[in-house]
Design an enzyme around this catalytic site. Structure first.
Site, PDB file in Angstrom:
ATOM      1  N   ASP A 100      40.351  41.702  31.520  1.00 40.02           N
ATOM      2  CA  ASP A 100      39.435  42.809  31.540  1.00 40.02           C
ATOM      3  C   ASP A 100      38.437  42.886  30.677  1.00 40.02           C
ATOM      4  O   ASP A 100      37.859  43.778  30.286  1.00 40.02           O
ATOM      5  CB  ASP A 100      40.210  43.985  31.129  1.00 40.02           C
ATOM      6  CG  ASP A 100      41.621  43.942  31.841  1.00 40.02           C
ATOM      7  OD1 ASP A 100      41.536  44.020  33.097  1.00 40.02           O
ATOM      8  OD2 ASP A 100      42.733  44.314  31.347  1.00 40.02           O
ATOM      9  N   HIS A 119      38.298  43.582  39.285  1.00 39.95           N
ATOM     10  CA  HIS A 119      37.070  43.641  38.535  1.00 39.95           C
ATOM     11  C   HIS A 119      36.222  44.797  39.082  1.00 39.95           C
ATOM     12  O   HIS A 119      36.201  44.914  40.306  1.00 39.95           O
ATOM     13  CB  HIS A 119      36.313  42.179  38.217  1.00 39.95           C
ATOM     14  CG  HIS A 119      36.223  41.385  39.272  1.00 39.95           C
ATOM     15  ND1 HIS A 119      37.270  40.455  39.943  1.00 39.95           N
ATOM     16  CD2 HIS A 119      35.456  41.476  40.473  1.00 39.95           C
ATOM     17  CE1 HIS A 119      36.816  40.058  40.843  1.00 39.95           C
ATOM     18  NE2 HIS A 119      35.889  40.657  41.317  1.00 39.95           N
TER      19      HIS A 119
END
Length: 427
Positions: A13, A41
């Site tokens: 992340d 993403h």
């Protein structure tokens, strides 16, 4: 031309989608080399936001070829849904190439993933339940089913029939769950095969020819260094190798093709799921970081755990990946804090250590040692050069470079494609 590797340098992340999209304008191929739809993403282009799980970010650049490499595990239903979603938004997905050697996530993988996690109870890992781990397990056990098997219905049927003999025994007799019906799965995956066939290719050969022709290839990992099955906080890890050493294997090219390894690193630290996290903030500051940074998983929607920047794990990521550059993201989230601590070492039973502890037992007991830097209150989201950053923000970046051991070559100051400061050219 050489290949570049883009790898998360924390627990995932970190903003790899933004970095890949930025670099995509200078590369010809973007290759996803490991993982599955257990990670996601986000790429923001103008007012549009795209959440991608399997398809490489290069899909959003019209002149870039997106490739799903042999190291990825693919849920074809999820992949097709993602392709359909992009098509509906005007994105041409015909360019997508899928390695014939990639492994398929099957219904029994998802079923086993969920039931095993429930069975573990408090000892559960925090898996997404999407079948990633069981698929990689079957790959290593040599009982997996690959994308190329979709092209031969007879082979697919035989392999699945053999596998389900064992998997159904486990589901029914160990976990008291419903058996997987062979004919239903065969019919479902036959439909997937028809739609995916035009995209299936010998991607390793295509990439080798592209590199020989002077094309630029970007190898994109999912998750992050500390989730690597070998080098991460085992067992609280993913089931593959996001680290740079696997990039060549998962893409099907030789390791000498790689010339640069770029680590994506957030200006603070986050983690999803269980496992040790020395700088975690269980207070209002942690909640504020989560709120300002929008720290909720793209794939699961789960709230991410938040904490200050940990230079110990950053140094570790530089070491195990051989990072040549750092791409710092979400610096704008820190605007407004009076102080921005950096963890520069750990206290282990009264002894200071500056490197990643050798054992997970030690890491579980590591207490952060901080150095405090002054914060800044200016809005930096419109800044486009390092020189125009507030002095405290520049000092923070320089400190991260010093403590991490690699140069910061780009800085993200917002989610948008244009909200990036390039300090050193990456391509």
């Amino acid at each position: 031309m050489p290949a570049l590797v883009l790898i998360g340098a924390q627990w995932g992340d970190e903003g790899k989608g933004k970095a890949t999209d930025l670099l995509g304008g200078a590369v010809d191929y973007v290759v996803r080399y490991q993982g599955g739809n257990n990670a996601g993403h986000t790429v923001v282009i103008g007012a549009e936001s795209y959440a991608l799980h399997l398809i490489p970010s290069g899909m959003l650049r019209a002149d870039c070829v997106p490739v799903i490499g042999n190291g990825v595990v693919i849920d074809p239903g999820v992949l097709l849904a993602e392709m359909d979603g992009l098509t509906a938004r005007g994105i041409d997905v015909s360019r997508l190439l899928i390695s014939a050697n990639a492994h398929l996530i099957m219904p029994h993988h998802r079923a086993l993933d969920r039931v095993i996690e429930r069975y573990l109870g408090k000892a559960r890992i925090g898996t997404t339940g999407r079948g990633i781990g069981p698929t990689y397990g079957d790959k290593v056990a040599r009982t997996g089913i690959r994308v190329q098997d979709l092209l031969d219905p007879g082979i697919f049927h035989k392999k699945l029939e053999l596998v389900l003999r064992e998997k159904n025994q486990v589901l029914a007799k160990v976990y008291n769950r419903r058996r997987i019906e062979l004919d239903e799965v065969v019919e479902e995956y036959a439909d997937y095969a028809k739609r995916l066939q035009p995209h299936i290719a010998d991607t390793g050969l295509i990439l080798d020819r592209a590199l020989r022709a002077g094309k630029v290839v970007l190898l994109e990992g999912s998750q992050g260094t500390l989730l690597d099955v070998d080098h991460g906080t085992y067992p609280f890890v993913t089931s593959s190798n996001p680290t740079a050493g696997y990039a060549a294997t998962g893409a099907g090219i030789g390791p000498t093709r790689i010339s640069r390894v770029i680590g994506i690193i957030k200006a603070y630290t986050t983690r999803v799921g269980a496992g040790p996290f020395p700088t975690e903030l269980d207070d209002k500051v942690g909640e504020e970081l989560r709120r300002i940074g929008g720290e909720f998983g793209v794939t699961t929607g789960r709230a991410r755990r938040t904490g200050w920047f940990d230079a110990v794990i950053a140094r570790y990521a530089v070491r195990v990946n051989g990072l040549t550059d750092l791409f710092l993201t979400k610096l704008d989230v820190l605007s407004g804090f009076d102080r921005v601590p950096i963890c520069v070492g750990y206290d282990l039973g009264g002894e200071r250590v500056d490197e990643m502890p050798m054992t997970q037992t030690e890491f579980h007991h590591a207490k952060p040692i901080y150095t405090d830097l002054p914060g800044w209150h200016e809005d930096i989201s419109d800044v486009r050069s390092f020189a125009d950053l507030p002095g405290a923000a520049k000092d923070y970046i320089r400190a991260l470079e010093e403590f991490s051991g690699a140069p910061v070559s780009a800085v993200g100051v917002g989610p948008g494609r244009d909200q990036t400061l390039v300090i050193n050219d990456l391509v």
